[in-house]
Design a protein around this motif. Structure first.
Motif, PDB file in Angstrom:
ATOM      1  N   ASP A 177       6.540   7.048  -1.081  1.00  0.00           N
ATOM      2  CA  ASP A 177       7.234   5.770  -1.274  1.00  0.00           C
ATOM      3  C   ASP A 177       8.315   5.567  -0.220  1.00  0.00           C
ATOM      4  OD1 ASP A 177       5.651   5.172  -3.470  1.00  0.00           O
ATOM      5  OD2 ASP A 177       7.179   5.753  -4.956  1.00  0.00           O
ATOM      6  N   ILE A 178       9.008   6.643   0.164  1.00  0.00           N
ATOM      7  CA  ILE A 178      10.001   6.552   1.239  1.00  0.00           C
ATOM      8  C   ILE A 178       9.303   6.190   2.541  1.00  0.00           C
ATOM      9  CG2 ILE A 178      11.644   7.875   2.651  1.00  0.00           C
ATOM     10  CD1 ILE A 178      12.250   9.499   0.032  1.00  0.00           C
ATOM     11  N   ALA A 179       8.202   6.865   2.844  1.00  0.00           N
ATOM     12  CA  ALA A 179       7.454   6.577   4.072  1.00  0.00           C
ATOM     13  C   ALA A 179       6.942   5.137   4.094  1.00  0.00           C
ATOM     14  CB  ALA A 179       6.294   7.557   4.212  1.00  0.00           C
ATOM     15  N   ASP A 180       6.599   4.614   2.909  1.00  0.00           N
ATOM     16  CA  ASP A 180       6.119   3.231   2.804  1.00  0.00           C
ATOM     17  C   ASP A 180       7.252   2.211   2.825  1.00  0.00           C
ATOM     18  OD1 ASP A 180       3.436   3.978   2.639  1.00  0.00           O
ATOM     19  OD2 ASP A 180       3.440   4.025   0.445  1.00  0.00           O
ATOM     20  N   GLY A 181       8.506   2.692   2.771  1.00  0.00           N
ATOM     21  CA  GLY A 181       9.656   1.804   2.802  1.00  0.00           C
ATOM     22  C   GLY A 181       9.985   1.149   1.472  1.00  0.00           C
ATOM     23  N   VAL A 182       9.466   1.681   0.367  1.00  0.00           N
ATOM     24  CA  VAL A 182       9.745   1.088  -0.946  1.00  0.00           C
ATOM     25  C   VAL A 182      10.743   1.916  -1.756  1.00  0.00           C
ATOM     26  CG1 VAL A 182       7.543  -0.139  -1.052  1.00  0.00           C
ATOM     27  CG2 VAL A 182       7.726   2.149  -2.044  1.00  0.00           C
ATOM     28  N   ARG A 183      11.244   2.975  -1.158  1.00  0.00           N
ATOM     29  CA  ARG A 183      12.249   3.823  -1.807  1.00  0.00           C
ATOM     30  C   ARG A 183      13.236   4.271  -0.746  1.00  0.00           C
ATOM     31  NH1 ARG A 183      11.851   8.037  -6.411  1.00  0.00           N
ATOM     32  NH2 ARG A 183      13.754   9.218  -6.056  1.00  0.00           N
ATOM     33  N   GLU A 184      14.470   4.433  -1.144  1.00  0.00           N
ATOM     34  CA  GLU A 184      15.510   4.913  -0.235  1.00  0.00           C
ATOM     35  C   GLU A 184      15.231   6.348   0.192  1.00  0.00           C
ATOM     36  OE1 GLU A 184      18.581   3.512   0.903  1.00  0.00           O
ATOM     37  OE2 GLU A 184      17.747   1.600   0.225  1.00  0.00           O
ATOM     38  N   GLY A 185      15.558   6.660   1.418  1.00  0.00           N
ATOM     39  CA  GLY A 185      15.404   8.011   1.938  1.00  0.00           C
ATOM     40  C   GLY A 185      15.187   7.979   3.431  1.00  0.00           C
ATOM     41  N   ASN A 186      14.906   9.124   3.993  1.00  0.00           N
ATOM     42  CA  ASN A 186      14.708   9.264   5.430  1.00  0.00           C
ATOM     43  C   ASN A 186      13.242   8.957   5.761  1.00  0.00           C
ATOM     44  OD1 ASN A 186      14.200  10.371   8.035  1.00  0.00           O
ATOM     45  ND2 ASN A 186      16.027  11.651   7.837  1.00  0.00           N
ATOM     46  N   VAL A 187      12.993   7.736   6.212  1.00  0.00           N
ATOM     47  CA  VAL A 187      11.628   7.262   6.482  1.00  0.00           C
ATOM     48  C   VAL A 187      10.954   8.118   7.551  1.00  0.00           C
ATOM     49  CG1 VAL A 187      10.242   5.317   7.310  1.00  0.00           C
ATOM     50  CG2 VAL A 187      12.154   4.904   5.756  1.00  0.00           C
ATOM     51  N   GLY A 188      11.676   8.419   8.617  1.00  0.00           N
ATOM     52  CA  GLY A 188      11.097   9.229   9.696  1.00  0.00           C
ATOM     53  C   GLY A 188      10.684  10.613   9.218  1.00  0.00           C
ATOM     54  N   ALA A 189      11.538  11.247   8.423  1.00  0.00           N
ATOM     55  CA  ALA A 189      11.220  12.574   7.887  1.00  0.00           C
ATOM     56  C   ALA A 189      10.033  12.500   6.944  1.00  0.00           C
ATOM     57  CB  ALA A 189      12.437  13.159   7.170  1.00  0.00           C
ATOM     58  N   ALA A 190       9.946  11.459   6.148  1.00  0.00           N
ATOM     59  CA  ALA A 190       8.834  11.301   5.210  1.00  0.00           C
ATOM     60  C   ALA A 190       7.522  11.130   5.965  1.00  0.00           C
ATOM     61  CB  ALA A 190       9.087  10.109   4.290  1.00  0.00           C
ATOM     62  N   ARG A 191       7.531  10.282   6.955  1.00  0.00           N
ATOM     63  CA  ARG A 191       6.304  10.062   7.734  1.00  0.00           C
ATOM     64  C   ARG A 191       5.899  11.324   8.494  1.00  0.00           C
ATOM     65  NH1 ARG A 191       7.505   3.860   9.765  1.00  0.00           N
ATOM     66  NH2 ARG A 191       7.116   2.934   7.700  1.00  0.00           N
ATOM     67  N   GLN A 192       6.873  12.026   9.035  1.00  0.00           N
ATOM     68  CA  GLN A 192       6.578  13.248   9.772  1.00  0.00           C
ATOM     69  C   GLN A 192       6.056  14.347   8.855  1.00  0.00           C
ATOM     70  OE1 GLN A 192       6.287  13.683  13.024  1.00  0.00           O
ATOM     71  NE2 GLN A 192       5.606  15.770  12.627  1.00  0.00           N
ATOM     72  N   ALA A 193       6.550  14.409   7.619  1.00  0.00           N
ATOM     73  CA  ALA A 193       6.068  15.421   6.670  1.00  0.00           C
ATOM     74  C   ALA A 193       4.574  15.233   6.420  1.00  0.00           C
ATOM     75  CB  ALA A 193       6.846  15.341   5.360  1.00  0.00           C
ATOM     76  N   PHE A 194       4.134  13.993   6.254  1.00  0.00           N
ATOM     77  CA  PHE A 194       2.711  13.736   6.052  1.00  0.00           C
ATOM     78  C   PHE A 194       1.911  13.901   7.342  1.00  0.00           C
ATOM     79  CE2 PHE A 194       4.265  11.636   2.174  1.00  0.00           C
ATOM     80  CZ  PHE A 194       3.445  12.276   1.259  1.00  0.00           C
ATOM     81  N   ALA A 195       2.500  13.511   8.467  1.00  0.00           N
ATOM     82  CA  ALA A 195       1.802  13.689   9.745  1.00  0.00           C
ATOM     83  C   ALA A 195       1.552  15.170  10.022  1.00  0.00           C
ATOM     84  CB  ALA A 195       2.607  13.056  10.884  1.00  0.00           C
ATOM     85  N   GLU A 196       2.533  16.017   9.703  1.00  0.00           N
ATOM     86  CA  GLU A 196       2.351  17.456   9.902  1.00  0.00           C
ATOM     87  C   GLU A 196       1.264  17.993   8.971  1.00  0.00           C
ATOM     88  OE1 GLU A 196       4.902  21.501   9.380  1.00  0.00           O
ATOM     89  OE2 GLU A 196       5.757  19.966  10.713  1.00  0.00           O
ATOM     90  N   LEU A 197       1.239  17.538   7.734  1.00  0.00           N
ATOM     91  CA  LEU A 197       0.172  17.934   6.819  1.00  0.00           C
ATOM     92  C   LEU A 197      -1.189  17.601   7.437  1.00  0.00           C
ATOM     93  CD1 LEU A 197      -0.204  17.654   3.063  1.00  0.00           C
ATOM     94  CD2 LEU A 197      -1.827  16.411   4.457  1.00  0.00           C
ATOM     95  N   GLY A 198      -1.326  16.396   7.982  1.00  0.00           N
ATOM     96  CA  GLY A 198      -2.587  15.986   8.592  1.00  0.00           C
ATOM     97  C   GLY A 198      -2.976  16.835   9.781  1.00  0.00           C
ATOM     98  N   GLU A 199      -2.015  17.138  10.628  1.00  0.00           N
ATOM     99  CA  GLU A 199      -2.284  17.960  11.809  1.00  0.00           C
ATOM    100  C   GLU A 199      -2.747  19.363  11.410  1.00  0.00           C
ATOM    101  OE1 GLU A 199       0.091  19.873  15.632  1.00  0.00           O
ATOM    102  OE2 GLU A 199       1.115  18.400  14.372  1.00  0.00           O
ATOM    103  N   VAL A 200      -2.025  19.965  10.473  1.00  0.00           N
ATOM    104  CA  VAL A 200      -2.342  21.323  10.041  1.00  0.00           C
ATOM    105  C   VAL A 200      -3.698  21.356   9.333  1.00  0.00           C
ATOM    106  CG1 VAL A 200      -1.589  23.218   8.552  1.00  0.00           C
ATOM    107  CG2 VAL A 200       0.078  22.027   9.990  1.00  0.00           C
ATOM    108  N   ALA A 201      -3.928  20.383   8.460  1.00  0.00           N
ATOM    109  CA  ALA A 201      -5.218  20.307   7.765  1.00  0.00           C
ATOM    110  C   ALA A 201      -6.351  20.070   8.751  1.00  0.00           C
ATOM    111  CB  ALA A 201      -5.190  19.191   6.725  1.00  0.00           C
ATOM    112  N   GLY A 202      -6.140  19.167   9.698  1.00  0.00           N
ATOM    113  CA  GLY A 202      -7.180  18.844  10.675  1.00  0.00           C
ATOM    114  C   GLY A 202      -7.619  20.049  11.490  1.00  0.00           C
ATOM    115  N   GLU A 203      -6.660  20.880  11.863  1.00  0.00           N
ATOM    116  CA  GLU A 203      -7.019  22.087  12.624  1.00  0.00           C
ATOM    117  C   GLU A 203      -7.873  23.037  11.796  1.00  0.00           C
ATOM    118  OE1 GLU A 203      -6.840  23.173  15.795  1.00  0.00           O
ATOM    119  OE2 GLU A 203      -6.185  21.147  16.271  1.00  0.00           O
ATOM    120  N   ALA A 204      -7.504  23.249  10.542  1.00  0.00           N
ATOM    121  CA  ALA A 204      -8.302  24.124   9.674  1.00  0.00           C
ATOM    122  C   ALA A 204      -9.669  23.508   9.406  1.00  0.00           C
ATOM    123  CB  ALA A 204      -7.563  24.383   8.372  1.00  0.00           C
TER     124      ALA A 204
END
Length: 187
Positions: free
Chosen positions: A82-109
C-alpha cells in the motif's frame, strides 16, 4: 487454441517462504528423496545465505525496514505494498525497492530452475498480489545476460521469456482466438 503443448512446469509460491513444485513430462517430480526445492539456493545478492531470505514475507519487511531506517516498523507486506502504491503513509522508495529486490532475487533462482526444466513457470502465493511491484525486476533477471570467461555474453535463460499478464507478450505467444489471460504465467 494453441497447438503448443507443455509437459514441464515449475510452480512457485511467494509467501511465508519460497515454495516450489515441479512437473516433468506431465508427472510430479518428487525426486528420489522427496526433496525437490529451490529455497536453499544461494541468494543472488548475498551468496552466503539462502534465497528464501530474499523471497518471503520476512524478506519484504526486513528490506523495507533496512531501507527506510526503521527495522522495527511492524508493517506487513500488504502495508508495504500500500505504501508502494501511494495509498498509505511511509517511505515509497523503500517499499518499491523491497519488492524490486524480491523480484530480482526470485528471478535469479527461477532462472536456474527454468534452465533445468525448460517449461512454464507459474507464480502464486500471498505476495503475488504485489506482482506489479516485483515482476519488472523478476523478468529483468530472467531476461538478463551471463558471461563466459572469454567475455562472450549469453541469455541467462536460453528459452524466450513471456509475461502472460502482459497483453502484447501474451498475444505474441498465442493465436488471436486463444487470448485469455492466465495469472502470473511465464514462458
Amino acid at each position: 487454441g494453441s497447438s503448443k503443448r507443455y509437459k514441464n512446469l515449475l510452480g512457485y509460491t511467494f509467501g511465508t517462504g519460497f515454495g516450489m513444485g515441479m512437473i516433468v513430462n506431465g508427472m510430479m517430480n518428487r525426486g528420489d528423496n522427496s526433496c525437490v526445492e529451490t529455497w536453499c539456493l544461494p541468494h543472488a545478492k548475498r551468496n552466503d545465505i539462502i534465497v528464501e531470505e530474499g523471497v518471503s514475507i520476512r524478506a519484504v519487511t526486513r528490506v523495507y525496514g533496512e531501507l527506510a531506517g526503521c527495522p522495527d516498523h511492524g508493517l506487513t507486506p500488504k502495508d508495504i505494498c500500500d505504501i508502494a502504491d501511494g495509498v498509505r503513509e511511509g517511505n515509497v522508495g523503500a517499499a518499491r525497492q523491497a519488492f524490486a529486490e524480491l523480484g530480482e532475487v526470485a528471478g535469479e533462482a527461477m532462472a536456474t530452475g527454468a534452465t533445468l526444466t525448460d517449461g512454464l513457470i507459474v507464480i502464486g502465493g500471498g505476495l503475488s498480489a504485489a506482482s506489479h511491484h516485483f515482476m519488472p525486476s523478476l523478468l529483468n533477471a530472467l531476461r538478463g545476460k551471463i558471461s563466459t570467461l572469454s567475455g562472450d555474453t549469453i541469455d541467462r535463460v536460453q528459452m524466450k521469456v513471456y509475461d502472460l499478464d502482459n497483453e502484447e507478450e501474451f498475444a505474441a505467444l498465442q493465436p488471436a482466438r486463444a487470448r485469455r489471460m492466465c495469472k502470473h504465467i511465464l514462458y
